[in-house]
Design an enzyme around this catalytic site. Structure first.
Site: not given
Length: 239
Positions: A159, A197
């Site tokens: 990701s 993230k």
């Protein structure tokens, strides 16, 4: 397979019903698992119900029925108290008692390198249930770190590929609980799942932003996310 928190909640409900014949209240479950809000309990119960471990009985308050227990159930497993930085254990073996990341240690090369503990694996993808365990140490350049305590995590997932972070990389994290918008952080969601993230703010909410268009940005209330540290370096091995 249940996450650690799901198993803790299931066993807490089971033991309480054995003792008193009635399920615990949502407040009791929240306190037993040391969660910030009852919304986390609702999500855990829904997950247990979807996996066939419990059943909600209709038209009755606090009505839960335990249908089955994990195959590896042990009565000695109890809900944890308190919180510690969380990652997946490197060997995917039995959870070990949590310990705070140790300060980086100089190694014998004129002080140009330091040893940093590798605490396991972190998701760069869908958040994964996480526990902390020092699996081994790695040696990194001293000028990569700066001040503070540091630890390393092995990346699992894709990701963050547009930020240059790939599956199998090792990221170096400065331990801390605060972040600025745009920082890449280790974030703990609902005291249960850890993920790597980019940190953003959306009004009063927190956004965890992927660096891959295949993944959606996830928005959370501020009480649901705890920053565990910021990215300061990356190591990649070529095979």
């Amino acid at each position: 397979m249940l996450t650690r928190k799901q198993q803790e909640l299931l066993l807490f409900i089971h033991e309480r019903m054995k003792e008193s014949g009635v399920p615990p209240s949502f407040d009791e479950m929240k306190d037993a698992l040391d969660l910030a809000s009852k919304s986390g309990i609702h999500r855990l119960i829904t997950a247990l119900e979807e996996r066939g471990f419990i059943r909600r009985l209709p038209n009755r308050a606090r009505a839960l029925e335990v249908i089955k227990l994990p195959e590896a159930y042990s009565p000695s497993i109890q809900p944890r108290r308190g919180f510690s930085p969380s990652v997946i254990e490197g060997s995917l073996g039995k959870p070990q008692p949590a310990a705070a990341p140790a300060p980086a240690k100089p190694v014998a090369d004129n002080g140009n390198s330091v040893s940093v503990p590798v605490m396991g694996r972190i998701a760069a993808g869908v958040p994964i249930s996480a526990i902390q365990n020092n699996t081994h140490d790695i040696v990194v350049p001293a000028d990569m770190l700066g001040s503070g305590e540091h630890y390393a995590l092995e990346v699992k997932g894709d990701s963050m590929i547009d930020a240059g972070i790939f599956d199998g990389d090792t990221v170096i994290i400065r331990n801390g609980s605060t972040a600025s918008p745009g920082d890449i952080v280790v974030a703990l969601v609902d005291d249960e799942e850890a993920t790597l993230k980019r940190f953003r703010r959306k009004g009063a909410s927190i956004a965890l932003e992927a660096a891959n268009p295949a993944y959606e940005t996830r928005i959370f209330g501020p009480d649901r996310v705890k920053v565990q540290g910021k990215l300061v370096g990356l190591i990649r091995r070529y095979h």
